[in-house]
Design an enzyme around this catalytic site. Structure first.
Site, PDB file in Angstrom:
ATOM      1  N   SER A 121       1.012 -63.288   5.467  1.00  0.00           N
ATOM      2  CA  SER A 121       1.508 -64.660   5.338  1.00  0.00           C
ATOM      3  C   SER A 121       1.599 -64.982   3.858  1.00  0.00           C
ATOM      4  O   SER A 121       0.947 -64.335   3.031  1.00  0.00           O
ATOM      5  CB  SER A 121       0.534 -65.623   6.030  1.00  0.00           C
ATOM      6  OG  SER A 121       0.768 -66.966   5.670  1.00  0.00           O
ATOM      7  N   TYR A 150      -8.266 -68.201   7.788  1.00  0.00           N
ATOM      8  CA  TYR A 150      -6.935 -67.626   8.022  1.00  0.00           C
ATOM      9  C   TYR A 150      -6.370 -67.025   6.740  1.00  0.00           C
ATOM     10  O   TYR A 150      -5.923 -65.869   6.717  1.00  0.00           O
ATOM     11  CB  TYR A 150      -5.987 -68.695   8.559  1.00  0.00           C
ATOM     12  CG  TYR A 150      -4.564 -68.209   8.712  1.00  0.00           C
ATOM     13  CD1 TYR A 150      -4.205 -67.400   9.785  1.00  0.00           C
ATOM     14  CD2 TYR A 150      -3.585 -68.554   7.782  1.00  0.00           C
ATOM     15  CE1 TYR A 150      -2.899 -66.934   9.926  1.00  0.00           C
ATOM     16  CE2 TYR A 150      -2.283 -68.100   7.915  1.00  0.00           C
ATOM     17  CZ  TYR A 150      -1.948 -67.292   8.988  1.00  0.00           C
ATOM     18  OH  TYR A 150      -0.659 -66.832   9.117  1.00  0.00           O
TER      19      TYR A 150
END
Length: 264
Positions: A142, A155
């Site tokens: 990401s 995350y």
């Protein structure tokens, strides 16, 4: 059984980027092994692949938050004597919350899916690709991997691990015929924002960043994969923002990302 077509294994294939990757690999003539928790969604995707492309699509219902899930996948591949040509570690979990208020079980699930599962599957399939001197691995990280992200601390940290791990082993594999590409998408229109409780956050509602389609991200990912690129960040604005963040003091990056990810 005789395997006539190359096979792509895709985790987290029941929606979003994984679904889009499955359809685009099928369009390139790949048989598929699709893996996710939702059986009905896997069967729906398999039906589309088989009818539209006349290809084999194997389905495996598997919860990657469980410690024995990787062995389930290995056992399935072994029993069906499948040769995996492309490994796509796409499955991922996120949460938009103060770390101090997070639920331990959810945090542990993120660590399991985002890191342990990815490492274990890569550990199993990579040596087989190296022995054939051919193969591709796509690990989905990401843009959150590029900097610490308040309210998404676990995350972002797991995705930073994915990026670092993938870049390192890609360099180890240089000249072997096998490559590892890391996909770093920004905000994407998928179920991720809903599951991570981010639908109302600025990250998914600002025009500055823009929300990309899963098809667009998948197309960029596949092009980068077969070009053996080390890292791919889809979208011009995402690339620009990543370069700006690298040149910006970390304290300012933290405050800015905090404003985009603050839970609503």
């Amino acid at each position: 059984m005789t395997q006539n077509n190359p096979i792509a294994l895709i985790t987290g294939a029941s929606s979003g980027i994984g679904w889009a990757l499955a359809l685009q690999f099928a369009a390139k003539g790949y048989d598929l092994l699709i893996i996710a928790r939702r059986t009905e969604r896997l069967e729906e995707l398999a039906s589309i692949v088989e009818k539209r492309f006349n290809l084999q699509c194997y389905c495996l219902t598997c919860d990657l938050t469980e410690e024995n899930s990787q062995q389930q996948i290995i056992d399935f591949v072994t029993s069906d004597k499948l040769k995996i040509d492309v490994l796509i570690n796409n499955a991922g979990l996120g949460e938009n919350k103060l770390f101090a208020e997070s639920v331990y079980e959810r945090t542990e699930a993120m660590l399991q899916v985002n890191m342990r599962s990815l490492v274990n599957l890569t550990y199993y399939f990579l040596p087989k690709m190296l022995s054939r001197q051919k193969g591709y691995v796509l690990n989905v990280a990401s843009t959150a991997a590029m900097q610490p992200v308040p309210y998404m601390a676990i995350y972002a940290a797991t995705k930073a691990f994915v990026l670092s791990f993938s870049e390192a082993i890609n360099e180890e594999c240089r000249g072997t015929g096998v490559s590892i590409t890391t996909l770093c998408p920004g905000p994407t229109s998928s179920e991720f924002s809903e599951i991570a409780r981010m639908q109302k956050s600025e990250l998914f509602n600002t025009r500055l960043l823009g929300v990309m389609s899963c098809d667009y991200v998948a197309k960029k990912a596949i092009r980068a994969l077969f070009s053996k690129k080390r890292v791919v960040v889809p979208g011009f604005r995402q690339k620009l923002l990543m370069w700006i963040s690298k040149l910006t003091p970390n304290a300012l990056v933290l405050r800015t990302s905090k404003s985009f990810t603050k839970p609503k």
